[in-house]
Design a protein around this motif. Structure first.
Motif, PDB file in Angstrom:
ATOM      1  N   SER A  18       0.799  -1.226   0.000  1.00  0.00           N
ATOM      2  CA  SER A  18       0.000   0.000   0.000  1.00  0.00           C
ATOM      3  C   SER A  18       0.830   1.274   0.000  1.00  0.00           C
ATOM      4  N   THR A  19       2.154   1.203   0.047  1.00  0.00           N
ATOM      5  CA  THR A  19       3.001   2.385   0.143  1.00  0.00           C
ATOM      6  C   THR A  19       2.808   3.391  -0.988  1.00  0.00           C
ATOM      7  N   PRO A  20       2.625   3.004  -2.252  1.00  0.00           N
ATOM      8  CA  PRO A  20       2.503   4.000  -3.308  1.00  0.00           C
ATOM      9  C   PRO A  20       1.371   5.003  -3.091  1.00  0.00           C
ATOM     10  N   ALA A  21       0.339   4.678  -2.361  1.00  0.00           N
ATOM     11  CA  ALA A  21      -0.782   5.587  -2.146  1.00  0.00           C
ATOM     12  C   ALA A  21      -0.500   6.634  -1.080  1.00  0.00           C
ATOM     13  N   THR A  22       0.584   6.508  -0.328  1.00  0.00           N
ATOM     14  CA  THR A  22       0.862   7.444   0.751  1.00  0.00           C
ATOM     15  C   THR A  22       1.512   8.711   0.234  1.00  0.00           C
ATOM     16  N   GLN A  23       1.347   9.779   0.997  1.00  0.00           N
ATOM     17  CA  GLN A  23       1.956  11.065   0.702  1.00  0.00           C
ATOM     18  C   GLN A  23       2.968  11.371   1.800  1.00  0.00           C
ATOM     19  N   ALA A  24       4.126  11.937   1.427  1.00  0.00           N
ATOM     20  CA  ALA A  24       5.121  12.326   2.418  1.00  0.00           C
ATOM     21  C   ALA A  24       4.745  13.690   2.986  1.00  0.00           C
ATOM     22  N   ALA A  25       4.672  13.780   4.300  1.00  0.00           N
ATOM     23  CA  ALA A  25       4.359  15.038   4.965  1.00  0.00           C
ATOM     24  C   ALA A  25       5.459  15.326   5.982  1.00  0.00           C
ATOM     25  N   PRO A  26       5.923  16.563   6.040  1.00  0.00           N
ATOM     26  CA  PRO A  26       6.954  16.869   7.035  1.00  0.00           C
ATOM     27  C   PRO A  26       6.351  16.870   8.440  1.00  0.00           C
ATOM     28  N   LEU A  27       7.140  16.454   9.389  1.00  0.00           N
ATOM     29  CA  LEU A  27       6.728  16.487  10.793  1.00  0.00           C
ATOM     30  C   LEU A  27       7.738  17.372  11.506  1.00  0.00           C
ATOM     31  N   THR A  28       7.249  18.394  12.206  1.00  0.00           N
ATOM     32  CA  THR A  28       8.117  19.386  12.826  1.00  0.00           C
ATOM     33  C   THR A  28       8.243  19.130  14.318  1.00  0.00           C
ATOM     34  N   LEU A  29       9.461  19.202  14.807  1.00  0.00           N
ATOM     35  CA  LEU A  29       9.764  18.998  16.221  1.00  0.00           C
ATOM     36  C   LEU A  29       9.042  20.032  17.075  1.00  0.00           C
ATOM     37  N   ASP A  30       8.366  19.576  18.127  1.00  0.00           N
ATOM     38  CA  ASP A  30       7.672  20.416  19.115  1.00  0.00           C
ATOM     39  C   ASP A  30       6.559  21.291  18.526  1.00  0.00           C
ATOM     40  N   ALA A  31       5.956  20.864  17.418  1.00  0.00           N
ATOM     41  CA  ALA A  31       4.883  21.634  16.787  1.00  0.00           C
ATOM     42  C   ALA A  31       3.495  21.172  17.220  1.00  0.00           C
ATOM     43  N   GLY A  32       3.408  20.198  18.111  1.00  0.00           N
ATOM     44  CA  GLY A  32       2.114  19.695  18.564  1.00  0.00           C
ATOM     45  C   GLY A  32       1.628  18.556  17.680  1.00  0.00           C
ATOM     46  N   TRP A  33       0.392  18.166  17.904  1.00  0.00           N
ATOM     47  CA  TRP A  33      -0.190  17.021  17.206  1.00  0.00           C
ATOM     48  C   TRP A  33      -0.478  17.344  15.745  1.00  0.00           C
ATOM     49  N   THR A  34      -0.256  16.371  14.886  1.00  0.00           N
ATOM     50  CA  THR A  34      -0.623  16.438  13.479  1.00  0.00           C
ATOM     51  C   THR A  34      -1.626  15.315  13.232  1.00  0.00           C
ATOM     52  N   GLN A  35      -2.779  15.663  12.701  1.00  0.00           N
ATOM     53  CA  GLN A  35      -3.807  14.660  12.418  1.00  0.00           C
ATOM     54  C   GLN A  35      -3.487  13.947  11.119  1.00  0.00           C
ATOM     55  N   PHE A  36      -3.764  12.653  11.083  1.00  0.00           N
ATOM     56  CA  PHE A  36      -3.657  11.900   9.837  1.00  0.00           C
ATOM     57  C   PHE A  36      -4.826  10.937   9.742  1.00  0.00           C
ATOM     58  N   GLN A  37      -5.103  10.517   8.525  1.00  0.00           N
ATOM     59  CA  GLN A  37      -6.188   9.578   8.246  1.00  0.00           C
ATOM     60  C   GLN A  37      -5.590   8.217   7.920  1.00  0.00           C
ATOM     61  N   PHE A  38      -6.372   7.183   8.097  1.00  0.00           N
ATOM     62  CA  PHE A  38      -5.940   5.849   7.716  1.00  0.00           C
ATOM     63  C   PHE A  38      -7.108   5.094   7.140  1.00  0.00           C
ATOM     64  N   GLY A  39      -6.783   4.149   6.269  1.00  0.00           N
ATOM     65  CA  GLY A  39      -7.794   3.284   5.674  1.00  0.00           C
ATOM     66  C   GLY A  39      -7.869   1.985   6.443  1.00  0.00           C
ATOM     67  N   SER A  40      -8.350   0.960   5.797  1.00  0.00           N
ATOM     68  CA  SER A  40      -8.519  -0.320   6.480  1.00  0.00           C
ATOM     69  C   SER A  40      -7.201  -1.058   6.682  1.00  0.00           C
ATOM     70  N   THR A  41      -6.134  -0.675   5.944  1.00  0.00           N
ATOM     71  CA  THR A  41      -4.874  -1.403   6.067  1.00  0.00           C
ATOM     72  C   THR A  41      -3.669  -0.535   6.417  1.00  0.00           C
ATOM     73  N   ALA A  42      -3.659   0.733   6.015  1.00  0.00           N
ATOM     74  CA  ALA A  42      -2.461   1.555   6.221  1.00  0.00           C
ATOM     75  C   ALA A  42      -2.819   3.023   6.427  1.00  0.00           C
ATOM     76  N   TRP A  43      -1.841   3.776   6.937  1.00  0.00           N
ATOM     77  CA  TRP A  43      -1.992   5.228   7.071  1.00  0.00           C
ATOM     78  C   TRP A  43      -2.030   5.851   5.682  1.00  0.00           C
ATOM     79  N   ASP A  44      -2.794   6.939   5.532  1.00  0.00           N
ATOM     80  CA  ASP A  44      -2.858   7.635   4.257  1.00  0.00           C
ATOM     81  C   ASP A  44      -1.597   8.466   4.012  1.00  0.00           C
ATOM     82  N   ASP A  45      -0.882   8.841   5.062  1.00  0.00           N
ATOM     83  CA  ASP A  45       0.328   9.656   4.947  1.00  0.00           C
ATOM     84  C   ASP A  45       1.501   8.963   5.610  1.00  0.00           C
TER      85      ASP A  45
END
Length: 170
Positions: A18-45
């Protein structure tokens, strides 16, 4: 092969598929929570970042309890989020701090060292009757390790012992 290892192997295989369907998103140190979605098998991001020193990676289910994940760094498993009790389906919305603090929601903390990371995840268990949902991830700096005050006490104790030995010799 025990059940946990089998689930990990299945999750890794699912992630690879399922990796090809994911999008790369930067995650910033100490920036708080980042919401992400997931399907039935894997994270969307997946989340990318570099660390120059140690940090903690927090992951928590949110919105509706009952979801569990396996978290990966560049395809290698970091581990799984916590087990959730039977009777999943408790609603909390997008309050990630409350979800992380609640035993009704699956969560985990991973200690990461300096390096480059590409974080992704698979769904091990989904809330009854759902085929996806939302969760949260955050990256928090590890506090600097202070010199223990006990070290100063230990040095003064050695000084006291040395003074007593000198006194006995005199």
């Amino acid at each position: 092969m025990n059940k946990s290892m089998l689930l990990s192997a299945i999750a890794a295989a699912t992630l690879a598929i399922s990796t090809p369907a994911t999008q790369a998103a930067p995650l910033t140190l100490d920036a708080g929570w980042t919401q992400f979605q997931f399907g039935s098998t894997a994270w969307d991001d997946n989340f990318t970042f570099s660390l120059s020193s140690s940090a903690y990676l927090y992951v928590t289910d949110a919105f509706t309890s009952g979801d569990m994940f396996e978290v990966f760094s560049s395809g290698a498993s970091l581990g799984q989020t916590s087990l959730v009790p039977d009777g999943a389906g408790f609603e909390i919305g997008g309050d990630f701090d409350a979800a992380f603090a609640s035993a009704d929601f699956s969560s985990a903390v991973f200690m990461l060292g300096a390096g480059v990371y590409d974080i992704s995840g698979t769904v091990i268990q989904s809330a009854a009757g759902t085929s996806g949902g939302g969760a949260g991830i955050q990256l928090v700096s590890a506090p600097a390790v202070p010199v223990p005050a006990a070290g100063l006490l230990l040095l003064s104790a050695f000084g006291g012992v040395a003074a007593l030995r000198r006194r006995k010799k005199a």
